[in-house]
Design a protein around this motif. Structure first.
Motif, short mmCIF file in Angstrom:
data_model
loop_
_atom_site.label_atom_id
_atom_site.label_comp_id
_atom_site.label_asym_id
_atom_site.label_seq_id
_atom_site.Cartn_x
_atom_site.Cartn_y
_atom_site.Cartn_z
N ASN A 180 -50.44 16.07 18.62
CA ASN A 180 -50.01 15.63 19.95
C ASN A 180 -49.28 16.72 20.72
O ASN A 180 -49.58 16.97 21.89
CB ASN A 180 -49.08 14.40 19.82
CG ASN A 180 -49.85 13.10 19.74
OD1 ASN A 180 -50.77 12.88 20.51
ND2 ASN A 180 -49.49 12.26 18.78
N ASN A 181 -48.34 17.38 20.06
CA ASN A 181 -47.56 18.42 20.73
C ASN A 181 -46.90 19.30 19.67
O ASN A 181 -45.85 18.94 19.13
CB ASN A 181 -46.50 17.78 21.64
CG ASN A 181 -45.84 18.79 22.55
OD1 ASN A 181 -45.63 19.95 22.19
ND2 ASN A 181 -45.51 18.36 23.76
N PRO A 182 -47.50 20.44 19.32
CA PRO A 182 -46.95 21.27 18.25
C PRO A 182 -45.55 21.80 18.55
O PRO A 182 -44.72 21.91 17.64
CB PRO A 182 -47.97 22.42 18.13
CG PRO A 182 -48.72 22.41 19.42
CD PRO A 182 -48.75 20.99 19.87
N GLU A 183 -45.26 22.09 19.81
CA GLU A 183 -43.95 22.62 20.15
C GLU A 183 -42.87 21.56 19.98
O GLU A 183 -41.79 21.82 19.46
CB GLU A 183 -43.96 23.15 21.58
CG GLU A 183 -42.72 23.96 21.94
CD GLU A 183 -42.49 25.14 21.02
OE1 GLU A 183 -41.31 25.41 20.68
OE2 GLU A 183 -43.48 25.78 20.60
N ALA A 184 -43.18 20.33 20.44
CA ALA A 184 -42.23 19.23 20.26
C ALA A 184 -42.03 18.94 18.77
O ALA A 184 -40.92 18.65 18.32
CB ALA A 184 -42.73 17.99 20.97
N ALA A 185 -43.10 19.01 18.00
CA ALA A 185 -43.00 18.79 16.56
C ALA A 185 -42.10 19.84 15.91
O ALA A 185 -41.29 19.53 15.04
CB ALA A 185 -44.39 18.83 15.92
N ARG A 186 -42.22 21.08 16.36
CA ARG A 186 -41.38 22.16 15.82
C ARG A 186 -39.91 21.92 16.17
O ARG A 186 -39.02 22.17 15.35
CB ARG A 186 -41.86 23.50 16.38
CG ARG A 186 -41.14 24.72 15.79
CD ARG A 186 -41.68 26.03 16.33
NE ARG A 186 -43.02 26.29 15.82
CZ ARG A 186 -44.14 26.20 16.53
NH1 ARG A 186 -44.07 25.80 17.80
NH2 ARG A 186 -45.31 26.46 16.00
N LEU A 187 -39.66 21.43 17.38
CA LEU A 187 -38.27 21.21 17.81
C LEU A 187 -37.58 20.10 17.03
O LEU A 187 -36.36 20.11 16.89
CB LEU A 187 -38.25 20.88 19.31
CG LEU A 187 -38.61 22.04 20.26
CD1 LEU A 187 -38.67 21.56 21.70
CD2 LEU A 187 -37.61 23.19 20.11
N VAL A 188 -38.36 19.13 16.53
CA VAL A 188 -37.74 18.04 15.76
C VAL A 188 -37.69 18.36 14.26
O VAL A 188 -37.35 17.51 13.46
CB VAL A 188 -38.48 16.71 15.98
CG1 VAL A 188 -38.40 16.30 17.45
CG2 VAL A 188 -39.92 16.78 15.51
N GLY A 189 -38.05 19.58 13.91
CA GLY A 189 -37.88 20.02 12.52
C GLY A 189 -39.11 19.97 11.64
O GLY A 189 -39.02 20.21 10.44
N ILE A 190 -40.26 19.67 12.21
CA ILE A 190 -41.49 19.65 11.41
C ILE A 190 -41.94 21.10 11.17
O ILE A 190 -42.08 21.87 12.12
CB ILE A 190 -42.60 18.85 12.12
CG1 ILE A 190 -42.20 17.39 12.26
CG2 ILE A 190 -43.92 18.98 11.36
CD1 ILE A 190 -43.18 16.54 13.05
N PRO A 191 -42.18 21.50 9.92
CA PRO A 191 -42.65 22.86 9.63
C PRO A 191 -44.12 23.01 10.01
O PRO A 191 -45.02 22.85 9.17
CB PRO A 191 -42.43 22.99 8.12
CG PRO A 191 -42.52 21.59 7.60
CD PRO A 191 -41.99 20.70 8.69
N HIS B 239 -46.78 13.66 10.34
CA HIS B 239 -46.58 15.01 10.87
C HIS B 239 -47.88 15.60 11.41
O HIS B 239 -47.87 16.35 12.39
CB HIS B 239 -45.99 15.91 9.79
CG HIS B 239 -44.57 15.61 9.48
ND1 HIS B 239 -43.86 16.26 8.48
CD2 HIS B 239 -43.69 14.73 10.04
CE1 HIS B 239 -42.63 15.79 8.44
NE2 HIS B 239 -42.50 14.85 9.37
N VAL B 240 -49.01 15.27 10.76
CA VAL B 240 -50.31 15.75 11.24
C VAL B 240 -50.55 15.25 12.66
O VAL B 240 -50.94 16.02 13.55
CB VAL B 240 -51.44 15.28 10.30
CG1 VAL B 240 -52.81 15.52 10.95
CG2 VAL B 240 -51.37 16.01 8.97
N TYR B 241 -50.31 13.98 12.89
CA TYR B 241 -50.50 13.41 14.23
C TYR B 241 -49.50 14.01 15.22
O TYR B 241 -49.86 14.27 16.38
CB TYR B 241 -50.35 11.89 14.19
CG TYR B 241 -51.56 11.17 13.67
CD1 TYR B 241 -52.65 10.91 14.50
CD2 TYR B 241 -51.63 10.75 12.34
CE1 TYR B 241 -53.77 10.25 14.02
CE2 TYR B 241 -52.75 10.10 11.85
CZ TYR B 241 -53.82 9.85 12.69
OH TYR B 241 -54.94 9.20 12.21
N ALA B 242 -48.28 14.23 14.78
CA ALA B 242 -47.26 14.78 15.68
C ALA B 242 -47.63 16.20 16.12
O ALA B 242 -47.51 16.55 17.29
CB ALA B 242 -45.90 14.79 14.98
N VAL B 243 -48.10 17.00 15.18
CA VAL B 243 -48.49 18.38 15.51
C VAL B 243 -49.70 18.37 16.43
O VAL B 243 -49.81 19.17 17.36
CB VAL B 243 -48.80 19.18 14.22
CG1 VAL B 243 -49.45 20.51 14.56
CG2 VAL B 243 -47.51 19.39 13.44
#
Length: 328
Positions: A208-219, A202-206
């Protein structure tokens, strides 16, 4: 049907591409190159005692760079890293010198450092303030608090427990401190968290793209808060290592720690844009800085030139990161 030449060249080409794409490979080659150059120019460089000194001198910045790596991976930056660490040394030293149990004193100091991370993470994740501004503000607040707590002066910290991390052990002629061992254990632990847990992904996902991470359910908010809290906790541990390295609490210490920790992270291949890099590269980056300064010192080069060369390395590392990012 593939020709024999294609079959023979395909696998090495694939391995070469993978190696080139690994962020820590470049820094490792730079470290080896510096090692070869300095060993050829000065035979004392490869002496066991000198290599031990390099490792010991890397402890504080190398540990602070762990927390800085976590934050930069989320596309943030921490300008208060040095001040938080010094806060830990001042509080632990003051409490221990006032008669507090040294273990309790160090625990309270680490807790205070962690509280600074809670404050920074809450402002960044809750109000979505820029990390640069938040950590710059915290830097100013802690700097003023340090001068008030210490009355503007340094003082000695002679407690055995607080200085324990500076004790040495000998491994086949190679002398290391307990601080070095603790630093390496921290690297191993945080590496595991980043590479083997969902939190690390999740750290790497945020980053890379925090908005995309939020859309896939990452808090995203809670994740950013956890990153800043963990980083500040590590800065508190670095304060203990700093007291073992120099048994002195000085409000003016570690003034270049912010730049040095960022330097280690960037030279180690972690992208300032977030989402790319890792702790092994950071450790190599910290060693590069240590080897560079040690080798230039043995050569009699003025420290000002050492800072100049280090600055050039940072600019080159960021430029290469920008180029590779554009190609990707």
């Amino acid at each position: 049907m593939n020709s024999p030449s294609a079959l023979s060249s395909g696998r090495p080409l694939t391995i070469a591409k993978r190696l080139i794409g690994t962020p820590s490979v470049g820094p490792l080659l730079v470290l080896l190159a510096f090692g070869v150059i300095f060993s050829l120019t000065n035979p004392r460089f490869l002496a066991t005692q000198n290599l031990s000194i390099i490792l010991q001198q890397t402890v504080i910045i190398g540990t602070l760079a762990i927390g800085q790596t976590l934050i930069i991976l989320t596309a943030g930056i921490d300008l208060a890293v040095g001040a938080i660490c010094v806060l830990g040394t001042i509080l632990a030293g003051k409490l221990a010198n006032s008669g507090y149990d040294p273990v309790l004193a160090m625990a309270l100091a680490v807790l205070a450092c962690t509280a600074a991370g809670v404050a920074a993470g809450s402002l960044i994740s809750g109000l979505r303030l820029p990390p640069f501004i938040v950590t710059l503000g915290i830097l100013g607040i802690i700097t003023a608090a340090l001068r008030l707590i210490s009355a503007g002066g340094a003082f000695a910290v002679n407690d055995d427990f607080l200085g324990w991390t500076g004790n040495t052990i000998r491994l086949h002629g190679f002398v290391v401190t307990y601080g070095v061992i603790i630093m390496l254990l921290l690297y191993g632990l945080v590496w595991f968290l980043l590479n083997q847990t969902q939190w690390g992904r999740h750290v790497y996902a945020v980053g890379n793209n925090p908005e995309a991470a939020r859309l896939v359910g990452i808090p995203v908010g809670r994740l950013l808060l956890s990153v800043y809290v963990l980083a500040a906790f590590i800065y508190g541990i670095a304060a203990w290592l700093a007291l073992g390295r120099i048994p002195n609490a000085d409000p003016n210490a570690l003034q270049t720690a912010n730049l040095d920790s960022i330097t280690a992270v960037v030279i180690g291949g972690t992208s300032l844009f977030g989402g790319r890099g890792g702790l092994m590269g950071t450790l190599i980056g910290a060693l590069i800085v240590g080897v560079l300064r040690n080798g230039l010192t043995l050569a009699g080069i003025d420290p000002l030139w050492q800072d100049l060369i280090t600055g050039i390395l940072v600019i080159v590392a960021v430029a290469l990161d920008q180029l590779t990012r554009g190609k990707r």
